[in-house]
Design an enzyme around this catalytic site. Structure first.
Site, PDB file in Angstrom:
ATOM      1  N   LYS A 124      -1.380  -5.007   9.657  1.00  0.00           N
ATOM      2  CA  LYS A 124      -0.146  -4.385   9.387  1.00  0.00           C
ATOM      3  C   LYS A 124       0.680  -3.801  10.580  1.00  0.00           C
ATOM      4  CE  LYS A 124       2.611  -2.187   5.807  1.00  0.00           C
ATOM      5  NZ  LYS A 124       2.486  -1.525   4.503  1.00  0.00           N
ATOM      6  N   ASP A 162      -0.472   3.525  -4.835  1.00  0.00           N
ATOM      7  CA  ASP A 162      -2.011   3.647  -5.459  1.00  0.00           C
ATOM      8  C   ASP A 162      -2.735   3.962  -4.239  1.00  0.00           C
ATOM      9  OD1 ASP A 162      -3.844   4.269  -7.235  1.00  0.00           O
ATOM     10  OD2 ASP A 162      -3.985   2.185  -7.846  1.00  0.00           O
ATOM     11  N   GLY A 187      12.741   0.950   2.932  1.00  0.00           N
ATOM     12  CA  GLY A 187      13.902   0.707   2.051  1.00  0.00           C
ATOM     13  C   GLY A 187      14.987  -0.105   2.863  1.00  0.00           C
ATOM     14  N   GLY A 216      12.459  -3.474   2.754  1.00  0.00           N
ATOM     15  CA  GLY A 216      13.711  -3.372   2.284  1.00  0.00           C
ATOM     16  C   GLY A 216      14.152  -4.096   1.231  1.00  0.00           C
ATOM     17  N   ASN A 276      -5.783  -1.052   2.006  1.00  0.00           N
ATOM     18  CA  ASN A 276      -5.302  -0.653   3.588  1.00  0.00           C
ATOM     19  C   ASN A 276      -6.243   0.057   3.973  1.00  0.00           C
ATOM     20  OD1 ASN A 276      -3.288   0.890   5.228  1.00  0.00           O
ATOM     21  ND2 ASN A 276      -2.023  -0.721   4.469  1.00  0.00           N
ATOM     22  N   ALA A 309      -3.673   3.868   1.880  1.00  0.00           N
ATOM     23  CA  ALA A 309      -4.803   3.600   2.758  1.00  0.00           C
ATOM     24  C   ALA A 309      -5.707   4.555   2.203  1.00  0.00           C
ATOM     25  CB  ALA A 309      -4.173   3.962   4.153  1.00  0.00           C
ATOM     26  N   ALA A 312       0.786  -1.047   0.171  1.00  0.00           N
ATOM     27  CA  ALA A 312      -0.006  -0.055  -0.113  1.00  0.00           C
ATOM     28  C   ALA A 312       0.826   1.365   0.085  1.00  0.00           C
ATOM     29  CB  ALA A 312      -0.801   0.022   1.241  1.00  0.00           C
ATOM     30  N   THR A 334       6.748  -5.583   7.730  1.00  0.00           N
ATOM     31  CA  THR A 334       6.479  -4.635   8.759  1.00  0.00           C
ATOM     32  C   THR A 334       6.037  -3.308   7.960  1.00  0.00           C
ATOM     33  OG1 THR A 334       8.507  -3.782   9.267  1.00  0.00           O
ATOM     34  CG2 THR A 334       7.640  -5.233  10.412  1.00  0.00           C
ATOM     35  N   ASN A 335       5.428  -2.333   8.844  1.00  0.00           N
ATOM     36  CA  ASN A 335       5.469  -0.964   8.269  1.00  0.00           C
ATOM     37  C   ASN A 335       6.885  -0.297   8.494  1.00  0.00           C
ATOM     38  OD1 ASN A 335       4.203   1.568   7.326  1.00  0.00           O
ATOM     39  ND2 ASN A 335       2.097   1.064   8.254  1.00  0.00           N
ATOM     40  N   ARG A 377       6.234  11.238   5.575  1.00  0.00           N
ATOM     41  CA  ARG A 377       5.033  11.708   6.334  1.00  0.00           C
ATOM     42  C   ARG A 377       3.891  12.046   5.879  1.00  0.00           C
ATOM     43  NH1 ARG A 377       9.636  15.507   7.628  1.00  0.00           N
ATOM     44  NH2 ARG A 377       9.252  17.625   6.702  1.00  0.00           N
TER      45      ARG A 377
END
Length: 353
Positions: free
Chosen positions: A211, A64, A261, A290, A139, A85, A61, A239-240, A111
């Site tokens: 998530k 798009d 990343g 990552g 999401n 989301a 997520a 994970t997020n 952010r």
């Protein structure tokens, strides 16, 4: 990567990051982005929480957000696609600038703060999409100004659930104040109860994933795993983005927001392996964080993932990375004698614990 894609990527990387994101969406909308078509094989074809996948390499997520390019993304080599989301009401998100490339670290800090067109607009787009062999999920998020954020997730699922193949409860974004507080066991259990009630109200119930953040202690992970299993969730996405900034070299390293990343790979994989251990390998897990090569995807699967998702690596390697990873993963499975993906899941979990 074709010469055309290489030139396009070089152009985008010289633009402001958020403008480049909009241009990438536009390229998909007008049909000039490179699309590989479906990628599959007997080794890659698998099932995730009851959903048949052509391959286990999904799009995370955030790319798009508003379900504007679902059709082309379904032809880009991904095994599944997650949009959003989405929040109940439209919201602009946080002030700009809010997206930063960390090229030296092959990372991104964002952010955004759940900027999106709102659940009704997104549902209208999803309703019109052509159903294909590539599952499309959403999401679920909460509005920043909501008086009952926990209820927002159920509201979005009720609105959009009839038009997607799966949904993800996102309580792990660091960019909405106090959202991560909903990962606490009592708050999470109450939130998930509302979501699962909304799911039961759908004409055709769909898989629901959770998530989670990478910045959790072992005790917190154990509590979340227990709550997720008790709630009857279909799986966990690990994970997020992270709030950690260890070892970064880029000039934007001090920006606030979630880091994704390459620097996230080890931390997220350790969380994934721990969850696999906690759930006995029985709960479907999606590994995110990552991944930038077939070897990375394979490491996640061997750590316990049943499927993986990409996003940040596409910024640096282009859309053709998805089919390249899927084909490379097929080769790695063949090299190690795996006739199916399932036989590789969790085989190297102990390394990450």
């Amino acid at each position: 990567m074709s010469l055309f894609e290489r030139l396009g990527l070089a152009y985008l990387q010289r633009r402001d990051p958020e403008r480049a994101h909009r241009l990438a969406l536009l390229a998909l909308q007008i049909g000039v982005a490179p699309l590989s078509g479906n990628v599959t094989s007997p080794r890659l074809a698998c099932t995730l929480a009851g959903m048949p996948l052509l391959n286990p390499v999904g799009l995370a997520a955030g790319f798009d957000k508003n379900a504007q390019v679902v059709a082309p993304l379904s032809r880009a080599g991904f095994g599944f696609v997650e949009v959003g989301a989405a929040t109940p009401l439209p919201q602009p998100g946080n002030p700009q600038p809010r997206l930063f490339r960390l090229a030296e670290d092959r990372a991104v800090i964002n952010r955004f703060g759940f900027n999106n067109d709102g659940a009704e607009a997104i549902a209208a787009r999803l309703e019109k999409r052509e159903r294909t062999a590539v599952p499309v999920g959403l999401n679920l998020g909460a509005n920043k100004t909501s008086e009952n954020r926990a209820a927002d997730f159920a509201r979005v699922l009720t609105t959009c659930g009839p038009h997607v193949d799966f949904a993800t409860v996102n309580v792990s974004s660091p960019n909405t104040e106090k959202l991560r507080d909903l990962q606490g066991p009592a708050a999470l259990a109450a939130l998930l109860q509302g979501v699962m009630e909304a799911r039961a109200g759908l004409a055709q119930p769909i898989p629901v994933f959770l998530k989670i953040a990478p910045d959790l202690t072992d005790d917190e992970l154990a509590q979340i795993a227990g709550v997720a299993q008790e709630a009857g969730l279909s799986g966990i996405i690990a994970t997020n983005t992270t709030l950690a900034r260890d070892g970064l070299r880029s000039r934007h390293a001090s920006e606030t927001g979630g880091l994704s990343g390459v620097p996230l790979f080890e931390k997220s994989t350790r969380v994934l392996a721990r969850l696999s251990q906690l759930t006995g390998g029985k709960m479907p897990l999606i590994g995110v964080g990552g991944i930038s090569s077939a070897e990375d995807a394979y490491a996640k699967i061997r750590a316990g993932a049943h499927a993986v998702q990409l996003y940040t690596a596409l910024v640096y390697q282009g859309l053709s990375l998805a089919p390249a990873i899927a084909r490379g993963l097929d080769g790695l499975l063949r090299r190690d004698g795996h006739k199916t993906l399932a036989s590789a899941i969790g085989t190297d979990r102990a390394r990450w614990l």
